[in-house]
Scaffold this active site. Structure first.
Site, PDB file in Angstrom:
ATOM      1  N   HIS A   1     -25.740  21.866  -3.125  1.00  0.00           N
ATOM      2  CA  HIS A   1     -24.946  21.764  -4.343  1.00  0.00           C
ATOM      3  C   HIS A   1     -25.671  20.861  -5.318  1.00  0.00           C
ATOM      4  O   HIS A   1     -26.124  19.791  -4.951  1.00  0.00           O
ATOM      5  CB  HIS A   1     -23.542  21.234  -4.020  1.00  0.00           C
ATOM      6  CG  HIS A   1     -22.775  22.205  -3.178  1.00  0.00           C
ATOM      7  ND1 HIS A   1     -22.763  22.132  -1.817  1.00  0.00           N
ATOM      8  CD2 HIS A   1     -22.068  23.309  -3.532  1.00  0.00           C
ATOM      9  CE1 HIS A   1     -22.043  23.155  -1.350  1.00  0.00           C
ATOM     10  NE2 HIS A   1     -21.617  23.879  -2.357  1.00  0.00           N
TER      11      HIS A   1
ATOM     12  N   ASP B   1     -27.289  25.509   2.704  1.00  0.00           N
ATOM     13  CA  ASP B   1     -26.471  25.270   1.522  1.00  0.00           C
ATOM     14  C   ASP B   1     -27.034  24.129   0.683  1.00  0.00           C
ATOM     15  O   ASP B   1     -27.707  23.237   1.199  1.00  0.00           O
ATOM     16  CB  ASP B   1     -25.070  24.879   2.015  1.00  0.00           C
ATOM     17  CG  ASP B   1     -23.986  25.282   1.041  1.00  0.00           C
ATOM     18  OD1 ASP B   1     -24.323  25.788  -0.038  1.00  0.00           O
ATOM     19  OD2 ASP B   1     -22.805  25.082   1.381  1.00  0.00           O
TER      20      ASP B   1
ATOM     21  N   GLN C   1     -25.008  27.835   6.993  1.00  0.00           N
ATOM     22  CA  GLN C   1     -25.536  28.149   5.664  1.00  0.00           C
ATOM     23  C   GLN C   1     -26.658  27.193   5.326  1.00  0.00           C
ATOM     24  O   GLN C   1     -26.568  26.000   5.645  1.00  0.00           O
ATOM     25  CB  GLN C   1     -24.446  27.939   4.620  1.00  0.00           C
ATOM     26  CG  GLN C   1     -23.429  29.024   4.540  1.00  0.00           C
ATOM     27  CD  GLN C   1     -22.485  28.753   3.393  1.00  0.00           C
ATOM     28  OE1 GLN C   1     -21.753  27.772   3.404  1.00  0.00           O
ATOM     29  NE2 GLN C   1     -22.509  29.604   2.393  1.00  0.00           N
TER      30      GLN C   1
ATOM     31  N   LYS D   1     -22.084  34.592 -10.000  1.00  0.00           N
ATOM     32  CA  LYS D   1     -23.234  34.303  -9.149  1.00  0.00           C
ATOM     33  C   LYS D   1     -24.351  35.315  -9.326  1.00  0.00           C
ATOM     34  O   LYS D   1     -24.130  36.435  -9.787  1.00  0.00           O
ATOM     35  CB  LYS D   1     -22.794  34.280  -7.689  1.00  0.00           C
ATOM     36  CG  LYS D   1     -22.175  35.578  -7.214  1.00  0.00           C
ATOM     37  CD  LYS D   1     -21.839  35.529  -5.735  1.00  0.00           C
ATOM     38  CE  LYS D   1     -21.192  36.840  -5.301  1.00  0.00           C
ATOM     39  NZ  LYS D   1     -21.040  36.973  -3.861  1.00  0.00           N
TER      40      LYS D   1
ATOM     41  N   ARG E   1     -15.629  31.354   9.277  1.00  0.00           N
ATOM     42  CA  ARG E   1     -14.824  32.241   8.430  1.00  0.00           C
ATOM     43  C   ARG E   1     -14.240  33.363   9.262  1.00  0.00           C
ATOM     44  O   ARG E   1     -14.875  33.860  10.179  1.00  0.00           O
ATOM     45  CB  ARG E   1     -15.698  32.840   7.320  1.00  0.00           C
ATOM     46  CG  ARG E   1     -16.166  31.781   6.354  1.00  0.00           C
ATOM     47  CD  ARG E   1     -16.919  32.377   5.198  1.00  0.00           C
ATOM     48  NE  ARG E   1     -17.541  31.312   4.427  1.00  0.00           N
ATOM     49  CZ  ARG E   1     -18.413  31.514   3.452  1.00  0.00           C
ATOM     50  NH1 ARG E   1     -18.764  32.738   3.140  1.00  0.00           N
ATOM     51  NH2 ARG E   1     -18.931  30.496   2.810  1.00  0.00           N
TER      52      ARG E   1
ATOM     53  N   CYS F   1     -18.873  22.857   0.296  1.00  0.00           N
ATOM     54  CA  CYS F   1     -18.785  22.276  -1.050  1.00  0.00           C
ATOM     55  C   CYS F   1     -17.925  21.007  -1.157  1.00  0.00           C
ATOM     56  O   CYS F   1     -18.401  20.005  -1.708  1.00  0.00           O
ATOM     57  CB  CYS F   1     -18.288  23.303  -2.062  1.00  0.00           C
ATOM     58  SG  CYS F   1     -18.455  25.011  -1.584  1.00  0.00           S
TER      59      CYS F   1
ATOM     60  N   HIS G   1     -23.771  26.032  -6.774  1.00  0.00           N
ATOM     61  CA  HIS G   1     -23.800  26.245  -5.324  1.00  0.00           C
ATOM     62  C   HIS G   1     -24.958  27.196  -5.078  1.00  0.00           C
ATOM     63  O   HIS G   1     -25.122  28.155  -5.821  1.00  0.00           O
ATOM     64  CB  HIS G   1     -22.558  26.970  -4.816  1.00  0.00           C
ATOM     65  CG  HIS G   1     -21.252  26.369  -5.210  1.00  0.00           C
ATOM     66  ND1 HIS G   1     -20.382  25.850  -4.292  1.00  0.00           N
ATOM     67  CD2 HIS G   1     -20.659  26.235  -6.420  1.00  0.00           C
ATOM     68  CE1 HIS G   1     -19.297  25.427  -4.917  1.00  0.00           C
ATOM     69  NE2 HIS G   1     -19.438  25.633  -6.208  1.00  0.00           N
TER      70      HIS G   1
HETATM   71 ZN   LIG Z   1     -20.552  25.567  -2.299  1.00  0.00          ZN
END
Ligand SMILES: [Zn+2]
Ligand SMILES: [Zn+2]
Length: 625
Positions: free
Chosen positions: A343, A341, A339, A423, A321, A292, A469
Site C-alpha cells: 500500500h 501486497d 498476496q 484498478k 476468502r 489494507c 493498493h
Molecule cells: Zn489493499
C-alpha cells in the site's frame, strides 16, 4: 461434484434460443451443433434435443436420452456426422405456422423443443432443416453441411440439466471442437493436450511440489519442500527488489477486531467473501480477507509530514476468502493465499508518478519469471461501490494516463472495479498463450476518507493522502500455479530446487561422483548425488522426469581425471552434451545463469508449444485484489 452445472447461455445460444449466432466462426460452430443433433437423432430416434449453442472453441448440444452415451456411441455419432458432411445436405430455413410447428415437433417426440417454441417463438416459427432433421432456431447457419470442414467430439459426454436447473430433467451434453480448417483444429487439440500435460495439479504431484489434503481442508495449500524452496526463491527476490524499489517491509496479524473491518467497509461491501467472525473474550475478531486496514493502521500510528510521503508498505500477507467448494481449483482458486501486497500512501501530486513507478516495477518483476506479454484492462466503478462518481472519475483517469504514458494498450472492463476504487489488471500470457490474471494496481480515495488519514502539508494544515493498493504477482499460490504450467515444471535454474543431479555409472565411481557433488555444492549450486544402487539409465530417466536442468554422469573415463574436472553432461531438453567442457566451466556457466535469473539455459529451444492465436480458453477467474 457436478462439473456441468452451467446455466444455459440464454442470450447467446441459437437453436431454440433468443439471440442469433453472429460471427463467422460462431455460425460455423453452431452449424456443427445442428450436425451433431442430426446425427444423434438419426442414430437414437428417441433422443430429445435441448439447446446447442457455439462455445469458445466449438459447440455443445444437450440431449434427453434413456441412458448415458457411451464412448462407443460417441465414435458412432462422430462417424455419422462425417457421413452427413459428405452428403452435403442443404441447411434450409423454413417458416412454419406456430400450431403446425408444435404438431410437427410433437410428432417427432421433441417435447422440449415444443416447450421452447411455446416460450420463445412468435408466429410463424423459424426452423432450419438438414435433410430429415429439423430444429427450431434463429440461425444463421452455413448453407450446407459440406461447408463444415473441421470438427471433433470431446471424449465422454457430461451431465447437465434442462435449462441448467438442478431438479429439471438430467440431460447428456456432448461437446465438440470446431474450426474453419483441419490445421486450426489440430493445433487446438495439440494445445489442449499440452495444457493437460502441464496441469499444475498433476505436475504438483509428480514433482512433489505441493498438495491439498482433505484433513486440512479444501482450498488450503500445503507447500512441500521443493515447492517451498521455489517459494523461498520468489520471496527472496521479491523482498530484495522491494527494498531496492523504496518499499518498507511490514508484517501484520491474520485476525483483527471486527470494528476495524466495519471502518474499512469490508463488513458492508465484502461480506460475501469473508468467513464468520471468531469470538475472543466477548469481542468479535475477523479473519483477514485483505491486508489494507493493517497497513493503514501503521500509517496512522504517528503524525506524517508531506516531506516524508510517499510511504510504501509491502507485505507478503496471507489472507482468507470464501470460495464455494465447487469452484476451488488446485493453486488457482483457493481459500487461503499469500498476496504480494503493498500500500502506497502519497500526496495527490505524487499519484501519477507512483502509478508509473508501480507499472515499471511490475513489468520488471514479471520479466524475471519469463512473462513479457500481457493483456491489460482498466476496471471501472461497480454497482456496489463506495465513493462519489467524481472521485471514481479522477482515479480512473489517473490509471489510464499512466498506461498511455508507458504506451501500454488496455481495454476497459466496465463495472469490475473493487468497491473502494478503480484498478488496472494485468493478465500475463503464458507459453500456451493463455492469459492469467495476476497483477493489480488500485487507486483508493475511500479508505483514507473512512480512516481519516492525514499528513501535515507545507501549509501546516492537515491534508488527506491518496492510497494505492497493488499486488504484482497477485498471490504466491496462484502465481506458482501459473509458473508451473508456463514452464511445464521445468523451472529455470534460479528457481529449480535441484539444479544438477550427479549420476555415477557404477559403484566404482561413487568416490569421484562425491567429489564432483562437493565441488558443485561448494560453488553454491544445488546438487543431488544419486548414489543409489540403481542402473544409470534408470537414474537418468528419473532426473529427467523430475525436470532437473543438468545431469552430470561420471563413468570410468571421467573418474580417471585426477583433477576432478571431467564430467559427461546431459541437459533436460537438449539431451547429451558430451564431456568436452570442464566441470569448472560448467560451474561458472550455471552460476552465472542462475545469478542472472535466465529463463532458459540456452541449450534448447525452450519447452514451449507455439500456440495458435484464435479461441484461447478463458482463464480461470481468480479472486486477487
Ligand atoms: Zn489493499
Ligand atoms: Zn441453429
Amino acid at each position: 461434484m457436478s462439473s456441468t452445472l452451467v446455466d444455459p447461455p440464454d442470450t447467446t445460444g441459437p437453436s431454440g434460443e433468443t439471440k442469433p449466432a453472429d460471427s463467422p466462426i460462431e455460425i460455423h460452430r453452431h452449424s456443427s451443433a445442428h450436425l451433431l443433433a442430426a446425427a444423434v437423432t438419426e442414430l437414437f430416434p428417441d433422443a430429445q434435443c435441448g439447446i446447442g449453442p457455439p462455445t469458445e472453441d466449438g459447440f455443445f448440444y444437450d440431449f434427453l436420452v434413456s441412458r448415458p452415451f457411451t464412448p462407443e456411441d460417441l465414435v458412432a455419432i462422430e462417424k455419422k456426422m462425417a457421413h452427413i458432411v459428405k452428403q452435403n445436405r442443404p441447411i434450409e430455413k423454413k417458416l412454419i405456422p406456430k400450431a403446425e410447428a408444435l404438431e410437427l415437433f410433437k410428432g417427432k417426440g421433441q417435447t422440449l423443443k415444443c416447450q421452447l417454441i411455446e416460450e420463445k417463438s412468435g408466429d410463424p416459427v423459424q426452423c432450419y432443416t438438414m435433410g430429415q432433421f429439423i430444429d427450431f432456431c434463429l440461425g444463421p447457419h452455413l448453407a450446407s453441411t459440406g461447408q463444415i470442414k473441421a470438427f471433433k467430439l470431446k471424449e465422454g459426454a457430461s451431465q447437465s440439466y434442462w435449462k441448467g436447473k438442478e431438479g429439471n430433467p438430467e440431460m447428456q451434453r456432448i461437446y465438440g471442437y470446431a474450426f474453419f480448417t483441419r490445421e486450426e483444429l489440430d493445433q487446438h487439440l495439440h494445445r489442449l493436450e499440452e495444457a493437460k500435460r502441464r496441469d499444475h495439479r498433476k505436475l504438483g504431484r509428480e514433482l512433489d511440489l505441493f498438495s491439498v489434503s482433505d484433513e486440512t481442508g479444501a482450498g488450503l495449500i500445503l507447500w512441500h519442500p521443493k515447492g517451498g524452496f521455489i517459494r523461498k526463491q520468489i520471496e527472496d527476490f521479491w523482498r530484495d527488489e522491494h527494498l531496492k524499489g523504496g518499499y518498507d517491509l511490514v508484517y501484520s496479524p491474520h485476525i483483527a477486531k471486527i470494528d476495524l473491518w466495519h471502518t474499512s467497509g469490508h463488513t458492508q461491501y465484502y461480506k460475501a467473501n469473508m468467513y464468520s467472525p471468531i469470538e475472543i473474550e466477548g469481542v468479535e475478531y475477523q479473519l483477514k480477507p485483505m491486508n489494507c486496514p493493517f497497513h493503514i493502521t501503521i500509517y496512522r500510528s504517528r503524525l506524517r509530514s508531506y516531506r516524508e510521503l510517499p510511504f510504501r508498505y509491502a507485505e507478503l500477507g496471507t489472507v482468507y476468502r470464501f470460495e464455494r467448494s465447487g469452484v476451488l481449483h488446485g493453486l488457482l482458486r483457493v481459500r487461503g493465499f499469500t498476496q504480494d501486497d503493498a500500500h502506497i500512501f502519497c500526496r495527490p501530486d505524487q499519484l501519477d508518478a507512483e502509478i508509473l513507478r508501480v507499472l515499471d516495477f511490475v513489468t520488471m518483476l514479471l520479466r524475471a519469471f519469463g512473462f513479457d506479454r500481457y493483456d491489460i484492462c482498466v476496471s471501472t466503478k461497480p454497482v456496489n461501490a463506495s465513493g462519489s462518481d467524481e472521485e471514481w472519475d479522477v482515479a480512473t483517469a489517473a490509471l489510464k494516463k499512466a498506461l498511455e504514458v508507458r504506451g501500454l494498450a488496455y481495454v476497459i472492463d466496465p463495472g469490475e472495479g473493487v468497491f473502494y476504487g478503480p484498478k488496472i489488471d494485468i493478465k500475463i500470457k503464458d507459453s500456451l498463450d493463455r492469459a492469467w490474471q495476476c497483477s493489480t494496481i488500485q487507486v483508493d480515495f475511500h479508505n483514507p476518507n473512512r480512516f481519516g488519514l492525514e499528513y501535515i502539508g507545507e501549509d501546516g494544515k492537515a491534508h488527506q493522502p491518496v492510497m494505492l493498493h497493488r499486488a504484482l504477482l497477485g498471490s504466491l499460490e496462484r502465481f506458482f500455479g501459473v509458473l508451473i504450467e508456463h514452464y511445464g515444471g521445468a523451472f529455470p535454474l534460479w528457481l529449480a530446487p535441484v539444479q544438477v543431479v550427479v549420476v555415477p555409472v557404477s559403484e566404482a565411481q561413487l568416490d569421484y561422483a562425491t567429489k564432483v557433488a562437493d565441488k558443485l555444492r561448494g560453488a553454491g549450486i544445488r546438487v543431488h548425488l544419486d548414489d543409489r544402487g540403481e542402473r544409470m539409465n534408470y537414474k537418468i530417466r528419473e532426473a529427467q522426469s523430475q525436470k532437473v536442468p543438468y545431469m552430470f554422469v561420471v563413468g570410468k573415463l571421467e573418474a580417471a581425471d585426477a583433477a576432478v574436472n571431467r564430467v559427461s553432461v546431459r541437459h533436460r531438453h537438449a539431451g547429451d552434451l558430451g564431456s568436452g567442457t570442464t566441470l569448472d566451466d560448467w560451474i561458472r556457466k550455471i552460476s552465472r545463469l542462475a545469478a542472472e535469473r535466465a529463463v532458459s539455459e540456452g541449450e534448447e529451444p525452450m519447452e514451449t508449444a507455439q500456440a495458435p492465436k484464435p479461441s484461447v480458453p478463458p482463464p480461470v477467474p481468480g479472486g486477487v485484489s
